[in-house]
Scaffold this motif. Sequence first.
Motif, PDB file in Angstrom:
ATOM      1  N   GLU A  83     -12.742  18.057   6.083  1.00  0.00           N
ATOM      2  CA  GLU A  83     -13.778  18.509   5.823  1.00  0.00           C
ATOM      3  C   GLU A  83     -14.458  18.950   4.566  1.00  0.00           C
ATOM      4  N   GLN A  84     -13.662  18.728   3.619  1.00  0.00           N
ATOM      5  CA  GLN A  84     -13.838  19.048   2.182  1.00  0.00           C
ATOM      6  C   GLN A  84     -14.772  17.743   1.816  1.00  0.00           C
ATOM      7  N   TYR A  85     -14.710  16.746   2.420  1.00  0.00           N
ATOM      8  CA  TYR A  85     -15.428  15.628   1.988  1.00  0.00           C
ATOM      9  C   TYR A  85     -16.581  14.933   2.985  1.00  0.00           C
ATOM     10  N   VAL A  86     -16.869  15.771   3.820  1.00  0.00           N
ATOM     11  CA  VAL A  86     -17.723  15.050   4.986  1.00  0.00           C
ATOM     12  C   VAL A  86     -19.071  14.739   4.275  1.00  0.00           C
ATOM     13  N   PRO A  87     -19.558  13.671   4.601  1.00  0.00           N
ATOM     14  CA  PRO A  87     -20.847  13.359   4.223  1.00  0.00           C
ATOM     15  C   PRO A  87     -22.126  14.110   4.429  1.00  0.00           C
ATOM     16  N   LYS A  88     -23.012  14.239   3.613  1.00  0.00           N
ATOM     17  CA  LYS A  88     -24.203  15.290   3.581  1.00  0.00           C
ATOM     18  C   LYS A  88     -25.540  14.238   3.757  1.00  0.00           C
ATOM     19  N   ILE A  89     -26.130  14.889   4.907  1.00  0.00           N
ATOM     20  CA  ILE A  89     -27.453  14.166   4.813  1.00  0.00           C
ATOM     21  C   ILE A  89     -28.408  13.973   3.722  1.00  0.00           C
ATOM     22  N   LEU A 108      -4.422   9.068  -1.063  1.00  0.00           N
ATOM     23  CA  LEU A 108      -4.987   9.583   0.182  1.00  0.00           C
ATOM     24  C   LEU A 108      -5.438  11.081  -0.086  1.00  0.00           C
ATOM     25  N   ASN A 109      -5.238  11.765  -1.332  1.00  0.00           N
ATOM     26  CA  ASN A 109      -5.878  12.861  -1.518  1.00  0.00           C
ATOM     27  C   ASN A 109      -7.197  12.719  -2.230  1.00  0.00           C
ATOM     28  N   SER A 110      -7.556  11.553  -2.528  1.00  0.00           N
ATOM     29  CA  SER A 110      -8.692  11.505  -3.435  1.00  0.00           C
ATOM     30  C   SER A 110     -10.095  11.726  -2.765  1.00  0.00           C
ATOM     31  N   PRO A 111     -10.945  12.215  -3.256  1.00  0.00           N
ATOM     32  CA  PRO A 111     -12.417  12.796  -2.839  1.00  0.00           C
ATOM     33  C   PRO A 111     -13.090  11.627  -2.268  1.00  0.00           C
ATOM     34  N   TYR A 112     -12.639  10.273  -2.796  1.00  0.00           N
ATOM     35  CA  TYR A 112     -13.372   9.200  -2.251  1.00  0.00           C
ATOM     36  C   TYR A 112     -12.502   8.349  -1.399  1.00  0.00           C
ATOM     37  N   TYR A 113     -11.590   9.065  -0.680  1.00  0.00           N
ATOM     38  CA  TYR A 113     -10.708   8.203   0.392  1.00  0.00           C
ATOM     39  C   TYR A 113     -11.684   8.279   1.570  1.00  0.00           C
ATOM     40  N   TYR A 114     -12.613   9.355   1.831  1.00  0.00           N
ATOM     41  CA  TYR A 114     -13.415   9.317   2.863  1.00  0.00           C
ATOM     42  C   TYR A 114     -14.907   8.860   2.396  1.00  0.00           C
ATOM     43  N   LEU A 115     -15.323   7.873   3.094  1.00  0.00           N
ATOM     44  CA  LEU A 115     -16.887   7.296   2.734  1.00  0.00           C
ATOM     45  C   LEU A 115     -18.037   7.990   2.986  1.00  0.00           C
ATOM     46  N   ALA A 116     -19.001   7.898   2.464  1.00  0.00           N
ATOM     47  CA  ALA A 116     -20.240   8.350   2.496  1.00  0.00           C
ATOM     48  C   ALA A 116     -21.132   7.087   2.862  1.00  0.00           C
ATOM     49  N   HIS A 165     -16.043   4.727  -8.916  1.00  0.00           N
ATOM     50  CA  HIS A 165     -14.663   5.513  -9.005  1.00  0.00           C
ATOM     51  C   HIS A 165     -13.758   4.538  -8.449  1.00  0.00           C
ATOM     52  N   ARG A 166     -12.328   4.486  -8.999  1.00  0.00           N
ATOM     53  CA  ARG A 166     -11.371   3.483  -9.123  1.00  0.00           C
ATOM     54  C   ARG A 166     -10.259   4.231  -7.987  1.00  0.00           C
ATOM     55  N   LEU A 167      -9.930   3.399  -7.224  1.00  0.00           N
ATOM     56  CA  LEU A 167      -8.961   3.733  -6.095  1.00  0.00           C
ATOM     57  C   LEU A 167      -7.552   3.016  -6.381  1.00  0.00           C
ATOM     58  N   ASP A 168      -6.476   3.525  -6.429  1.00  0.00           N
ATOM     59  CA  ASP A 168      -5.305   2.651  -6.654  1.00  0.00           C
ATOM     60  C   ASP A 168      -4.599   2.744  -5.114  1.00  0.00           C
ATOM     61  N   TYR A 200       0.974  -1.125  -0.009  1.00  0.00           N
ATOM     62  CA  TYR A 200      -0.020   0.106   0.069  1.00  0.00           C
ATOM     63  C   TYR A 200       0.959   1.363  -0.108  1.00  0.00           C
ATOM     64  N   PHE A 201       0.206   2.364  -0.759  1.00  0.00           N
ATOM     65  CA  PHE A 201       1.011   3.710  -0.600  1.00  0.00           C
ATOM     66  C   PHE A 201       2.558   3.662  -0.846  1.00  0.00           C
ATOM     67  N   GLN A 202       2.947   3.215  -1.837  1.00  0.00           N
ATOM     68  CA  GLN A 202       4.418   3.081  -2.260  1.00  0.00           C
ATOM     69  C   GLN A 202       4.704   4.518  -2.248  1.00  0.00           C
ATOM     70  N   PRO A 203       6.269   4.880  -1.521  1.00  0.00           N
ATOM     71  CA  PRO A 203       6.771   6.348  -1.698  1.00  0.00           C
ATOM     72  C   PRO A 203       6.722   6.760  -2.932  1.00  0.00           C
ATOM     73  N   ASP A 204       6.289   8.298  -3.281  1.00  0.00           N
ATOM     74  CA  ASP A 204       6.552   8.794  -4.465  1.00  0.00           C
ATOM     75  C   ASP A 204       6.519  10.312  -3.885  1.00  0.00           C
ATOM     76  N   SER A 205       6.405  11.162  -5.096  1.00  0.00           N
ATOM     77  CA  SER A 205       6.436  12.599  -4.717  1.00  0.00           C
ATOM     78  C   SER A 205       5.272  13.108  -4.387  1.00  0.00           C
ATOM     79  N   THR A 206       3.971  12.585  -4.053  1.00  0.00           N
ATOM     80  CA  THR A 206       3.008  13.234  -3.880  1.00  0.00           C
ATOM     81  C   THR A 206       2.967  13.888  -2.513  1.00  0.00           C
TER      82      THR A 206
END
Length: 260
Positions: free
Chosen positions: A45-51, A210-218, A200-203, A32-38
Motif C-alpha cells: 500500500e505504500q507504493y501502490v501506483p497512482k493514476i 524486497l523493501n525497496s520502493p521500486y520493488y513494486y512497479l508502476a 533506480h538500481r536494484l540488487d 537471488y536474495f541471499q540470506p542476511d540480517s535484513t
Amino acid sequence: MRVISKYGLVLGIITLFLVVFSSCGSRKNMVYFQPDSTQINTVYEQYVPKIQKNDILTVVVTAADPKVTAPFNPLSTMAAGSLTQQTDMALRPTYTVDEKGDITLPMLGKVYLEGLTRLEAIEKVRIELSHYIKDPGVNMNFNNFRVSVLGEVARPGSFIMPTERVTVLEALGMAGDLTIRGVRENVTLIREVDGKKSMHRLDLTKQETLNSPYYYLAQNDVIYVEPNKSQINNSKLGANTNIIISIAGLIITVISVLTR
C-alpha cells in the motif's frame, strides 16, 4: 614432431586467451536474495501506483437494477447476452486520463482522478454516481498497465499486466527470467512521473531489495538487465574473430617454416 608440438603450443595460447576473456560466474553474483540480517517489511500500500495522465481506464458501473446503469455503460450493454466473457471485456468502455488529469464519464462529465490510487478513484466515482443511482458499484481497472523488460533476459519485450500489483520479479518472470549472462546486482529500473524520468538500481542478490520502493512497479516502467563482463568480452571477441583466426594462422605458418 616439433611442428606438431609448436602447433599445440599455439592452440594452448589461443585457448588461454579465450579463457581469460570468459570469466566464470560465482554463487555470490548468481543467487537471488541471499540470506542476511535484513528485516522484510515491504507494504504494498505504500507504493501502490497512482493514476497518471494518458492512462487508459476501464470503468463499468453496476447496480441492483441493471437497467439504471445503461446510460453509464454505453458500450458494455452491447456485450450483454450471448457474447463471450472475452468479447465482453473487449467491449467494456475505456476512458483516457487527459492532460488535466480528468476522465469524461457519461452523465457525470469530467472527473479528476490524477494522483489517486485505483481504489481511491473507484470511491470518488462511486460517490458521484450515488446522486443518480442507489448504492452503485464501480469496477475500474488500468487498461494499459504496461511494463517493458530489456537486456539479458530470455524473452525481452513489453507486457500488459492484468493488475497494478506487479513486482519486479513478476515482470522478469514474464520475460523468462535473467539469462546466466545477466548482472543480478545492478538491474536498472527506469520510471517516468509527471514527464520526468528517473533511474533506480536494484540488487537482486540482496534481501534488502524486497523493501525497496521500486520493488513494486508502476505503469510504463522499464527494466533493463545489463550483460556481465563475460558477455561483453565475448561480443568483443566475436567481432574480432576473423582477425584472431588470421593472426593464429599466420603464427602457425611462421612456426612451420622456421621448424622445417
